[in-house]
Write an enzyme that holds these catalytic residues in place. Structure first.
Site, PDB file in Angstrom:
ATOM      1  N   THR A  99       0.866  -1.179   0.000  1.00  0.00           N
ATOM      2  CA  THR A  99       0.000   0.000   0.000  1.00  0.00           C
ATOM      3  C   THR A  99       0.898   1.223   0.000  1.00  0.00           C
ATOM      4  OG1 THR A  99      -1.660  -1.207   1.268  1.00  0.00           O
ATOM      5  CG2 THR A  99      -1.855   1.199   1.199  1.00  0.00           C
ATOM      6  N   LYS A 174      -7.573   1.725  -2.747  1.00  0.00           N
ATOM      7  CA  LYS A 174      -7.097   1.219  -1.450  1.00  0.00           C
ATOM      8  C   LYS A 174      -7.161   2.331  -0.392  1.00  0.00           C
ATOM      9  CE  LYS A 174      -4.877  -1.391   1.553  1.00  0.00           C
ATOM     10  NZ  LYS A 174      -5.212  -2.699   2.087  1.00  0.00           N
ATOM     11  N   LYS A 242       0.505   4.694   8.533  1.00  0.00           N
ATOM     12  CA  LYS A 242       1.141   5.092   7.266  1.00  0.00           C
ATOM     13  C   LYS A 242       0.077   5.281   6.166  1.00  0.00           C
ATOM     14  CE  LYS A 242       2.193   1.687   4.821  1.00  0.00           C
ATOM     15  NZ  LYS A 242       1.684   0.856   3.734  1.00  0.00           N
TER      16      LYS A 242
HETATM   17  P1  NAP Z   1       5.445  -6.714   7.215  1.00  0.00           P
HETATM   18  O1  NAP Z   1       5.066  -8.028   7.778  1.00  0.00           O
HETATM   19  O2  NAP Z   1       5.950  -5.642   8.127  1.00  0.00           O
HETATM   20  O3  NAP Z   1       6.553  -6.973   6.083  1.00  0.00           O
HETATM   21  C1  NAP Z   1       7.173  -5.919   5.395  1.00  0.00           C
HETATM   22  C2  NAP Z   1       8.080  -6.497   4.335  1.00  0.00           C
HETATM   23  O4  NAP Z   1       8.667  -5.410   3.610  1.00  0.00           O
HETATM   24  C3  NAP Z   1       9.230  -7.327   4.912  1.00  0.00           C
HETATM   25  O5  NAP Z   1       9.483  -8.391   4.050  1.00  0.00           O
HETATM   26  C4  NAP Z   1      10.387  -6.313   4.888  1.00  0.00           C
HETATM   27  O6  NAP Z   1      11.647  -6.924   4.844  1.00  0.00           O
HETATM   28  C5  NAP Z   1      10.088  -5.603   3.590  1.00  0.00           C
HETATM   29  N1  NAP Z   1      10.749  -4.286   3.511  1.00  0.00           N
HETATM   30  C6  NAP Z   1      10.462  -3.191   4.245  1.00  0.00           C
HETATM   31  N2  NAP Z   1      11.256  -2.178   3.889  1.00  0.00           N
HETATM   32  C7  NAP Z   1      12.077  -2.640   2.907  1.00  0.00           C
HETATM   33  C8  NAP Z   1      13.099  -2.066   2.127  1.00  0.00           C
HETATM   34  N3  NAP Z   1      13.459  -0.792   2.278  1.00  0.00           N
HETATM   35  N4  NAP Z   1      13.701  -2.835   1.194  1.00  0.00           N
HETATM   36  C9  NAP Z   1      13.352  -4.136   1.033  1.00  0.00           C
HETATM   37  N5  NAP Z   1      12.365  -4.739   1.748  1.00  0.00           N
HETATM   38  C10 NAP Z   1      11.743  -3.996   2.660  1.00  0.00           C
HETATM   39  O7  NAP Z   1       4.261  -6.033   6.390  1.00  0.00           O
HETATM   40  P2  NAP Z   1       3.001  -6.746   5.703  1.00  0.00           P
HETATM   41  O8  NAP Z   1       1.923  -6.857   6.704  1.00  0.00           O
HETATM   42  O9  NAP Z   1       3.458  -7.935   4.928  1.00  0.00           O
HETATM   43  O10 NAP Z   1       2.570  -5.572   4.703  1.00  0.00           O
HETATM   44  C11 NAP Z   1       3.232  -5.355   3.468  1.00  0.00           C
HETATM   45  C12 NAP Z   1       2.433  -4.322   2.678  1.00  0.00           C
HETATM   46  O11 NAP Z   1       1.096  -4.827   2.479  1.00  0.00           O
HETATM   47  C13 NAP Z   1       2.285  -2.962   3.380  1.00  0.00           C
HETATM   48  O12 NAP Z   1       2.335  -1.928   2.443  1.00  0.00           O
HETATM   49  C14 NAP Z   1       0.917  -3.057   4.024  1.00  0.00           C
HETATM   50  O13 NAP Z   1       0.355  -1.769   4.215  1.00  0.00           O
HETATM   51  C15 NAP Z   1       0.159  -3.889   3.004  1.00  0.00           C
HETATM   52  N6  NAP Z   1      -0.986  -4.648   3.536  1.00  0.00           N
HETATM   53  C16 NAP Z   1      -0.886  -5.353   4.714  1.00  0.00           C
HETATM   54  C17 NAP Z   1      -2.005  -6.052   5.189  1.00  0.00           C
HETATM   55  C18 NAP Z   1      -1.970  -6.850   6.481  1.00  0.00           C
HETATM   56  O14 NAP Z   1      -3.057  -7.242   6.970  1.00  0.00           O
HETATM   57  N7  NAP Z   1      -0.810  -7.129   7.053  1.00  0.00           N
HETATM   58  C19 NAP Z   1      -3.193  -6.031   4.465  1.00  0.00           C
HETATM   59  C20 NAP Z   1      -3.248  -5.343   3.281  1.00  0.00           C
HETATM   60  C21 NAP Z   1      -2.136  -4.654   2.819  1.00  0.00           C
HETATM   61  P3  NAP Z   1      12.389  -7.385   6.200  1.00  0.00           P
HETATM   62  O15 NAP Z   1      11.904  -8.773   6.491  1.00  0.00           O
HETATM   63  O16 NAP Z   1      13.829  -7.343   5.878  1.00  0.00           O
HETATM   64  O17 NAP Z   1      12.029  -6.389   7.276  1.00  0.00           O
END
Ligand code: NAP
Length: 298
Positions: A99, A174, A242
């Protein structure tokens, strides 16, 4: 050409969402490889799924026809694009499921177009549960031909797949979704804090309310956990914080403000200041319980 279906996908970003998405792509035979900033997660998933290993990331990306990115925020997506764009082949498509703002989506699309690489903004909704079950709702912006080429990839991770229009329109949709998510969280967390103070049986309360006009996904999936003080599931509140900034900025461009958005940013900011940023958004109930607590807050 739309008959040239994408079927060699790399997933970049193995967080709470990316990992189950990669597993579902693998199950459909569409996963070429995985990559994560923290290498341990990459190795663990390669072993779990017995994926082919490559000499280096460059070789993996050269062999891919698509990359799904699923990283935290706008600047992270920009970094990841810098990391992959020189190694992808012409005609490949980057599908971003993070997102980020519509503006970032357009900037990234333009950068990739200079290398003849397609781009779809494809943010998702449905939580970690939806990612695991492969039932995400996916809102997509970008060229129709790229969208058609990616149809098998989308079918592997989602069940409601909608092309919203040009690049950025997926992220705009979104942003609208996140305003609703924030509003539902405000309503449910406030109401359940009130219910606790009415000395109601919380299990019965959640069940009976779920079946009526107030029923909703958040109550069904987070109600029972939040009343047990379990906040380690689901959607980290710092991510909604965010997202709400994205909504606030988009509204500012329209010379508008919305109290729901401003108040939710303040609430989640407060929880982050108190060290709860990695908790699920249902941790908002912590603040609402304080409305009923006449002693000093935490
Ligand atoms: P998360 O568990 O915090 O994972 C974040 C991922 O991004 C990790 O793999 C992290 O790598 C990677 N990352 C962050 N900064 C980076 C960088 N500078 N370079 C390379 N990799 C980087 O987050 P998530 O829940 O999977 O969410 C991911 C996205 O989906 C977000 O934008 C979120 O808003 C969206 N989303 C989430 C949900 C939900 O329910 N969780 C639902 C819909 C949408 P590391 O492992 O190295 O930290």
């Amino acid at each position: 050409m739309s008959e040239n279906k994408l079927n060699k996908t790399v997933v970049y970003g193995l967080g709470a969402m990316g990992r189950p998405m990669a597993r579902n792509l693998h199950q459909q035979g569409l996963l070429l490889g995985v990559k994560n900033r923290t290498e341990g997660k990459t190795k663990a998933l390669i072993n779990e799924l017995s994926l082919e290993t490559f000499d280096n990331d460059q070789a993996m990306l050269e062999a891919a026809d698509s990359v799904i990115t699923c990283v935290s925020a706008d600047q992270d997506l920009h970094q990841v694009i810098e990391d992959v764009m020189d190694h992808l082949s012409e005609g490949a498509v980057v599908i971003d499921c993070s997102t980020v703002s519509p503006k970032t989506a357009r900037e990234v699309a333009e950068k990739l177009a200079g290398k003849d690489i397609g781009f779809l903004d494809a943010p998702v909704s449905g939580g970690v549960e939806g990612a695991k079950k492969g039932t995400l709702s996916i809102m997509i912006g970008g060229e129709r031909d790229d969208y058609k080429r990616a149809s098998d990839v989308f079918a592997a991770i989602g069940s409601q797949i909608t092309h919203m229009g040009k690049v950025g329109q997926g992220q705009a949709t979104k942003a609208v979704n996140q305003v609703m998510v924030a509003g539902v969280a405000q309503a449910v967390c406030g109401a359940l804090a009130f219910a606790e103070n009415c000395n109601l049986d919380m299990k019965k309360t959640i069940e009976v309310l779920s079946a009526g006009a107030a029923g909703n996904w958040f109550l069904d999936n987070r109600g029972h956990t939040m009343v047990k003080d379990e906040f380690n599931v689901g959607f980290k509140l710092q991510l909604l914080h965010k997202d709400l900034h994205i909504c606030q900025e988009a509204m500012a461009d329209m010379d508008a403000r919305m109290p729901l958005v401003d108040d939710s940013i303040a609430d989640y900011g407060e929880l982050m200041d108190r060290g709860h940023g990695d908790e699920d958004i249902s941790a908002l109930i912590r603040l609402r319980r304080e409305l009923f607590d006449k002693t000093d807050s935490e």
